[in-house]
Write a protein that holds these residues in place. Structure first.
Motif, PDB file in Angstrom:
ATOM      1  N   VAL A 329       0.839  -1.221   0.074  1.00  0.00           N
ATOM      2  CA  VAL A 329       0.007   0.200  -0.093  1.00  0.00           C
ATOM      3  C   VAL A 329       0.893   1.395   0.027  1.00  0.00           C
ATOM      4  O   VAL A 329       0.727   2.287  -0.741  1.00  0.00           O
ATOM      5  CB  VAL A 329      -1.199   0.128   1.148  1.00  0.00           C
ATOM      6  CG1 VAL A 329      -1.667   1.343   1.305  1.00  0.00           C
ATOM      7  CG2 VAL A 329      -1.908  -1.035   0.971  1.00  0.00           C
ATOM      8  N   ALA A 330       2.053   1.112   1.121  1.00  0.00           N
ATOM      9  CA  ALA A 330       2.944   2.510   0.826  1.00  0.00           C
ATOM     10  C   ALA A 330       3.572   2.565  -0.346  1.00  0.00           C
ATOM     11  O   ALA A 330       3.950   3.695  -0.772  1.00  0.00           O
ATOM     12  CB  ALA A 330       3.789   2.139   1.850  1.00  0.00           C
ATOM     13  N   ALA A 331       4.061   1.488  -0.934  1.00  0.00           N
ATOM     14  CA  ALA A 331       4.800   1.723  -2.316  1.00  0.00           C
ATOM     15  C   ALA A 331       3.845   2.121  -3.335  1.00  0.00           C
ATOM     16  O   ALA A 331       4.327   2.970  -4.287  1.00  0.00           O
ATOM     17  CB  ALA A 331       5.294   0.139  -2.768  1.00  0.00           C
ATOM     18  N   ASP A 332       2.633   1.740  -3.342  1.00  0.00           N
ATOM     19  CA  ASP A 332       1.633   2.169  -4.398  1.00  0.00           C
ATOM     20  C   ASP A 332       1.474   3.834  -4.289  1.00  0.00           C
ATOM     21  O   ASP A 332       1.425   4.357  -5.398  1.00  0.00           O
ATOM     22  CB  ASP A 332       0.370   1.764  -4.288  1.00  0.00           C
ATOM     23  CG  ASP A 332       0.360   0.079  -4.637  1.00  0.00           C
ATOM     24  OD1 ASP A 332       1.328  -0.248  -5.371  1.00  0.00           O
ATOM     25  OD2 ASP A 332      -0.655  -0.538  -4.339  1.00  0.00           O
ATOM     26  N   VAL A 333       1.653   4.396  -3.320  1.00  0.00           N
ATOM     27  CA  VAL A 333       1.488   5.936  -2.976  1.00  0.00           C
ATOM     28  C   VAL A 333       2.818   6.423  -3.282  1.00  0.00           C
ATOM     29  O   VAL A 333       2.673   7.444  -4.143  1.00  0.00           O
ATOM     30  CB  VAL A 333       1.283   6.025  -1.398  1.00  0.00           C
ATOM     31  CG1 VAL A 333       1.040   7.463  -1.192  1.00  0.00           C
ATOM     32  CG2 VAL A 333      -0.175   5.440  -1.016  1.00  0.00           C
TER      33      VAL A 333
END
Length: 363
Positions: A329-333
């Motif tokens: 999720v963090a990597a997608d942001v």
């Protein structure tokens, strides 16, 4: 006082209060009369009147004081007495700002004002200049000293120390209005923390959800204080800013409950934004081979910590899968920021439960 659609009362920033006090003091110095109430124009064009708490003369200068009303926002500076002293400056000097009692001084690079300057942000400075010019029809030569009574103690409850602002509060505001529970000041402090870290050339920063995870993360990587970004519940606020203002390596650390919410797609981790989905945790356990009784117990668990304990006791720890999900999720942001990311999960004692990464963020 204006109310929001939720009937919460809006308030005024310290920058608005300082502007009103400055205008009243300058009028008192120039004409002998202190306007009360005193009206200023906010950046959005709205005219607002402020009552004076006190005013007077001090030698060849004048001063005025306004009590900050933050509305229904739980602002640490609500009720603070914001005082501005004005004195005429040398011809051609323009408006010069000074930090009085309870207002901090900037000591680190990367903030909107340079080291050595009082911590009065650019918008409040512009508001004060405009108010003084409008009061007399020209750009004055004046020394403006802004003070906040008790500001040094209030600053201990803010992120100023970590940002290199010493001796007191920052005079803040971009719209002049405090929106209740918007947490704009906190998110702005997170952004300024990134700016300071980048200005110092730090290769690695960490955002954590609380004191326990921050201490554990800092100890794990021996990071300097300036690298620690007090993310709190605002994972999205940090990650989105880092996407636009990247740092080479980013660590996100937190307790199992907050990181489970991140793994489930929450970017605001506060409880008012929703709770972790226990059914999804139960499905995660099933996917790792958990038997039906375990899956059912996890689905009924009263907390994420209890679910983690049940799964660990059955030999199916949830930590690695949750850390992987939170990382994704963090990597997608962060996509497109070309940084290296890792995610750390801690228990309430600060023991590392699981980690994922560090891995490069793609795309």
């Amino acid at each position: 006082m204006e109310r929001t659609h939720t009937s919460l009362r809006r308030g005024w920033t310290t920058g608005s209060c300082a502007t009103a006090a400055a205008r009243a003091a300058w009028r008192g110095l120039c004409g002998g009369t202190f306007p009360d109430p005193v009206t200023i124009t906010l950046p959005g064009g709205q005219d607002v009147a402020f009552a004076l708490a006190a005013h007077g003369y001090d030698g060849d200068g004048a001063w005025a004081e306004v009590v900050k009303d933050a509305g229904d926002d739980p602002d640490v500076t609500h009720g603070a007495h914001v005082r501005v002293d004005v004195r005429r400056g040398p011809p051609g000097s323009g408006v010069v700002f000074r930090a009085g009692e309870g207002v901090g001084t900037v000591t680190l690079p990367g903030l909107p004002v340079p080291p050595g300057e009082p911590a009065i942000n650019p918008v409040p400075r512009r508001m004060i200049r405009t108010a003084l010019r409008d009061a007399t029809g020209r750009e004055p030569d004046v020394v403006v000293t802004v003070s906040v009574m008790g500001g040094r103690d209030m600053a201990r409850h803010t992120l100023n120390g970590r940002l290199g602002i010493v001796g007191g509060l920052s005079i803040l505001g971009t719209t002049g209005i405090v929106v209740p529970f918007s947490c704009a000041a906190w998110i702005d402090s997170i952004h300024r923390g990134v700016d300071v870290a980048r200005a110092l050339g730090l290769p690695h920063v960490a955002g954590c959800t609380g004191d326990v995870s921050e201490r554990a993360t800092r100890a794990l990587y021996a990071l300097p204080e300036e690298a620690m970004l007090e993310m709190g519940d605002f994972a999205g606020g940090l990650l989105k800013y880092l996407r636009r203002h990247p740092v080479g390596r980013v660590t996100i650390g937190g307790g199992v409950a907050k990181m489970t919410k991140l793994a489930q797609g929450f970017l605001d981790l506060h409880s008012r934004r929703g709770q972790a989905d226990m059914a999804r945790l139960a499905a995660l356990a099933r996917g790792m081979g958990g038997a039906d009784p375990l899956v059912e117990d996890i689905a009924r668990a009263h907390s994420v910590a209890a679910a983690f304990a049940l799964a660990a006791g059955a030999g199916h720890p949830l930590g690695p899968a949750v850390a992987h999900g939170a990382w994704q999720v963090a990597a997608d942001v962060l996509a497109g920021s070309d940084c290296v990311l890792d995610v750390l999960l801690f228990d309430r004692a600060g023991t590392l439960v699981a980690r994922h990464g560090p891995h490069p963020v793609r795309g």
